[in-house]
Design a protein around this motif. Structure first.
Motif, PDB file in Angstrom:
ATOM      1  N   ILE A  63      33.758  34.220  15.461  1.00 39.89           N
ATOM      2  CA  ILE A  63      34.734  34.744  16.421  1.00 39.89           C
ATOM      3  C   ILE A  63      35.352  33.611  17.247  1.00 39.89           C
ATOM      4  O   ILE A  63      36.349  33.821  17.927  1.00 39.89           O
ATOM      5  CB  ILE A  63      34.123  35.803  17.356  1.00 39.89           C
ATOM      6  CG1 ILE A  63      32.982  35.223  18.198  1.00 39.89           C
ATOM      7  CG2 ILE A  63      33.647  37.001  16.569  1.00 39.89           C
ATOM      8  CD1 ILE A  63      32.520  36.163  19.283  1.00 39.89           C
ATOM      9  N   LEU A  64      34.745  32.439  17.191  1.00 37.34           N
ATOM     10  CA  LEU A  64      35.356  31.236  17.740  1.00 37.34           C
ATOM     11  C   LEU A  64      35.344  30.193  16.632  1.00 37.34           C
ATOM     12  O   LEU A  64      34.308  29.944  16.014  1.00 37.34           O
ATOM     13  CB  LEU A  64      34.596  30.711  18.962  1.00 37.34           C
ATOM     14  CG  LEU A  64      34.699  31.537  20.238  1.00 37.34           C
ATOM     15  CD1 LEU A  64      33.759  30.970  21.303  1.00 37.34           C
ATOM     16  CD2 LEU A  64      36.133  31.569  20.769  1.00 37.34           C
ATOM     17  N   LYS A  65      36.490  29.585  16.387  1.00 35.23           N
ATOM     18  CA  LYS A  65      36.590  28.657  15.258  1.00 35.23           C
ATOM     19  C   LYS A  65      37.351  27.403  15.673  1.00 35.23           C
ATOM     20  O   LYS A  65      38.497  27.470  16.126  1.00 35.23           O
ATOM     21  CB  LYS A  65      37.292  29.331  14.085  1.00 35.23           C
ATOM     22  CG  LYS A  65      37.326  28.482  12.818  1.00 35.23           C
ATOM     23  CD  LYS A  65      37.923  29.256  11.662  1.00 35.23           C
ATOM     24  CE  LYS A  65      37.920  28.406  10.392  1.00 35.23           C
ATOM     25  NZ  LYS A  65      38.499  29.154   9.243  1.00 35.23           N
ATOM     26  N   ASN A  66      36.662  26.267  15.550  1.00 33.11           N
ATOM     27  CA  ASN A  66      37.283  24.959  15.812  1.00 33.11           C
ATOM     28  C   ASN A  66      37.930  24.898  17.196  1.00 33.11           C
ATOM     29  O   ASN A  66      39.086  24.473  17.337  1.00 33.11           O
ATOM     30  CB  ASN A  66      38.318  24.618  14.729  1.00 33.11           C
ATOM     31  CG  ASN A  66      37.679  24.483  13.364  1.00 33.11           C
ATOM     32  OD1 ASN A  66      36.535  24.049  13.245  1.00 33.11           O
ATOM     33  ND2 ASN A  66      38.403  24.871  12.334  1.00 33.11           N
ATOM     34  N   ILE A  67      37.187  25.330  18.214  1.00 31.25           N
ATOM     35  CA  ILE A  67      37.725  25.346  19.574  1.00 31.25           C
ATOM     36  C   ILE A  67      37.519  23.982  20.235  1.00 31.25           C
ATOM     37  O   ILE A  67      36.406  23.459  20.289  1.00 31.25           O
ATOM     38  CB  ILE A  67      37.043  26.441  20.421  1.00 31.25           C
ATOM     39  CG1 ILE A  67      37.356  27.827  19.850  1.00 31.25           C
ATOM     40  CG2 ILE A  67      37.489  26.354  21.879  1.00 31.25           C
ATOM     41  CD1 ILE A  67      38.828  28.183  19.856  1.00 31.25           C
ATOM     42  N   ASN A  68      38.618  23.428  20.730  1.00 35.27           N
ATOM     43  CA  ASN A  68      38.591  22.173  21.478  1.00 35.27           C
ATOM     44  C   ASN A  68      39.126  22.449  22.882  1.00 35.27           C
ATOM     45  O   ASN A  68      40.192  23.049  23.034  1.00 35.27           O
ATOM     46  CB  ASN A  68      39.462  21.114  20.803  1.00 35.27           C
ATOM     47  CG  ASN A  68      38.929  20.721  19.433  1.00 35.27           C
ATOM     48  OD1 ASN A  68      37.923  20.040  19.324  1.00 35.27           O
ATOM     49  ND2 ASN A  68      39.605  21.178  18.383  1.00 35.27           N
ATOM     50  N   LEU A  69      38.382  22.015  23.882  1.00 31.70           N
ATOM     51  CA  LEU A  69      38.773  22.288  25.263  1.00 31.70           C
ATOM     52  C   LEU A  69      38.281  21.174  26.166  1.00 31.70           C
ATOM     53  O   LEU A  69      37.139  20.723  26.039  1.00 31.70           O
ATOM     54  CB  LEU A  69      38.167  23.628  25.718  1.00 31.70           C
ATOM     55  CG  LEU A  69      38.379  24.044  27.174  1.00 31.70           C
ATOM     56  CD1 LEU A  69      39.857  24.281  27.456  1.00 31.70           C
ATOM     57  CD2 LEU A  69      37.551  25.278  27.504  1.00 31.70           C
ATOM     58  N   GLU A  70      39.149  20.733  27.067  1.00 31.95           N
ATOM     59  CA  GLU A  70      38.771  19.731  28.063  1.00 31.95           C
ATOM     60  C   GLU A  70      39.200  20.214  29.443  1.00 31.95           C
ATOM     61  O   GLU A  70      40.366  20.543  29.650  1.00 31.95           O
ATOM     62  CB  GLU A  70      39.439  18.382  27.761  1.00 31.95           C
ATOM     63  CG  GLU A  70      38.915  17.715  26.501  1.00 31.95           C
ATOM     64  CD  GLU A  70      39.516  16.324  26.282  1.00 31.95           C
ATOM     65  OE1 GLU A  70      40.532  15.997  26.965  1.00 31.95           O
ATOM     66  OE2 GLU A  70      38.969  15.567  25.459  1.00 31.95           O
ATOM     67  N   ILE A  71      38.235  20.280  30.357  1.00 33.25           N
ATOM     68  CA  ILE A  71      38.505  20.676  31.733  1.00 33.25           C
ATOM     69  C   ILE A  71      37.976  19.578  32.638  1.00 33.25           C
ATOM     70  O   ILE A  71      36.815  19.175  32.526  1.00 33.25           O
ATOM     71  CB  ILE A  71      37.838  22.023  32.062  1.00 33.25           C
ATOM     72  CG1 ILE A  71      38.472  23.136  31.214  1.00 33.25           C
ATOM     73  CG2 ILE A  71      37.967  22.349  33.554  1.00 33.25           C
ATOM     74  CD1 ILE A  71      37.792  24.471  31.343  1.00 33.25           C
ATOM     75  N   ARG A  72      38.830  19.097  33.526  1.00 34.83           N
ATOM     76  CA  ARG A  72      38.473  17.949  34.349  1.00 34.83           C
ATOM     77  C   ARG A  72      37.883  18.386  35.691  1.00 34.83           C
ATOM     78  O   ARG A  72      38.061  19.525  36.127  1.00 34.83           O
ATOM     79  CB  ARG A  72      39.693  17.043  34.567  1.00 34.83           C
ATOM     80  CG  ARG A  72      40.215  16.503  33.251  1.00 34.83           C
ATOM     81  CD  ARG A  72      41.145  15.325  33.384  1.00 34.83           C
ATOM     82  NE  ARG A  72      41.443  14.794  32.051  1.00 34.83           N
ATOM     83  CZ  ARG A  72      40.713  13.888  31.429  1.00 34.83           C
ATOM     84  NH1 ARG A  72      39.650  13.395  32.037  1.00 34.83           N
ATOM     85  NH2 ARG A  72      41.033  13.459  30.221  1.00 34.83           N
ATOM     86  N   GLU A  73      37.176  17.467  36.319  1.00 39.15           N
ATOM     87  CA  GLU A  73      36.558  17.738  37.613  1.00 39.15           C
ATOM     88  C   GLU A  73      37.621  18.167  38.623  1.00 39.15           C
ATOM     89  O   GLU A  73      38.688  17.564  38.713  1.00 39.15           O
ATOM     90  CB  GLU A  73      35.830  16.493  38.115  1.00 39.15           C
ATOM     91  CG  GLU A  73      34.576  16.155  37.322  1.00 39.15           C
ATOM     92  CD  GLU A  73      33.858  14.944  37.883  1.00 39.15           C
ATOM     93  OE1 GLU A  73      34.408  14.301  38.804  1.00 39.15           O
ATOM     94  OE2 GLU A  73      32.751  14.630  37.412  1.00 39.15           O
ATOM     95  N   GLY A  74      37.326  19.207  39.365  1.00 36.48           N
ATOM     96  CA  GLY A  74      38.254  19.697  40.377  1.00 36.48           C
ATOM     97  C   GLY A  74      39.368  20.564  39.846  1.00 36.48           C
ATOM     98  O   GLY A  74      40.241  20.994  40.607  1.00 36.48           O
ATOM     99  N   GLU A  75      39.351  20.876  38.555  1.00 36.34           N
ATOM    100  CA  GLU A  75      40.401  21.697  37.963  1.00 36.34           C
ATOM    101  C   GLU A  75      40.122  23.180  38.188  1.00 36.34           C
ATOM    102  O   GLU A  75      38.971  23.620  38.212  1.00 36.34           O
ATOM    103  CB  GLU A  75      40.511  21.411  36.460  1.00 36.34           C
ATOM    104  CG  GLU A  75      41.618  22.188  35.749  1.00 36.34           C
ATOM    105  CD  GLU A  75      41.770  21.812  34.286  1.00 36.34           C
ATOM    106  OE1 GLU A  75      42.438  22.563  33.554  1.00 36.34           O
ATOM    107  OE2 GLU A  75      41.215  20.772  33.868  1.00 36.34           O
TER     108      GLU A  75
END
Length: 208
Positions: free
Chosen positions: A21-33
């Motif tokens: 149900i999740l495929k090849n997920i790329n995610l970047e979340i930075r500090e304070g975002e």
């Protein structure tokens, strides 16, 4: 540029006996975002939050968190409202050292008048806010919220988002799943559209 707080690389996930149900997920979340994740029903938003929180392990891929201080508010909370305790007693038990912060949270979440109320007398929305206050009393650097406006009336929603804005101004990292983007339009939030096999970051003008 601020350091990464959350990083997912090629994450895949399937529940036992089911397809991915999740495929090849790329995610970047930075500090304070302030990251807002939205998408259609069945987009696996809750599953994604559980993976970030460490409650679920991906089939493959990498999940990196640059913090050990995390608070997670699920869609459904499990406070035992039959326990004979008041709101203030529950929060004091959570943290005896932050009485001023506790009073601040009670005010910001619209619970000041309920601080002596027994849990069993509270509505679902009020219990949700008590649970959020418990999490915030531990002062997490990363706050993960799954549909926190469930069971809240309009006044409760407004109070919640005002509080989240104040926490964001204090450089806390916030990841929020919500179906109602309206209160967040025009804010400094970043929007991420998820639909199982793809997640993409959108500009505010693309969301309106």
């Amino acid at each position: 540029m601020k350091q990464l707080c959350v990083q997912l690389k090629q994450v895949n996930f399937a529940y036992p006996g089911h397809e991915l149900i999740l495929k090849n997920i790329n995610l970047e979340i930075r500090e304070g975002e302030f990251a807002v994740i939205f998408g259609p029903n069945g987009a696996a938003k809750t599953t994604l939050l559980k993976i970030i929180s460490g409650l679920l392990k991906p089939e493959s891929g990498l999940v990196n968190l640059n913090t050990s201080s995390l608070g997670y508010l699920p869609q459904k909370t499990y406070l035992n409202n039959s326990f004979p305790a008041t709101v203030e007693e529950v929060l004091t038990y959570t943290s005896e050292k932050n009485s001023l912060f506790k009073d601040f949270l009670l005010h910001e979440l619209g619970l000041s008048e309920k601080h002596r109320a027994l849990l069993k007398t509270l509505s679902g929305g009020q219990l949700q806010r008590v649970h959020l206050a418990r999490i915030l009393l531990n002062n997490p650097r990363l706050l993960i919220l799954d549909e926190p406006t469930n069971n809240l009336d309009q006044q409760g929603v407004e109070k919640l988002f005002r509080l989240l804005d104040k926490l964001h101004q204090q450089n806390k990292t916030i990841i929020l799943v919500t179906h109602d983007l309206t209160p967040l339009l025009g804010t400094e939030a970043n929007f991420y559209l998820l639909n199982q096999k793809k997640i993409c970051k959108l500009n505010t003008r693309d969301v309106i």
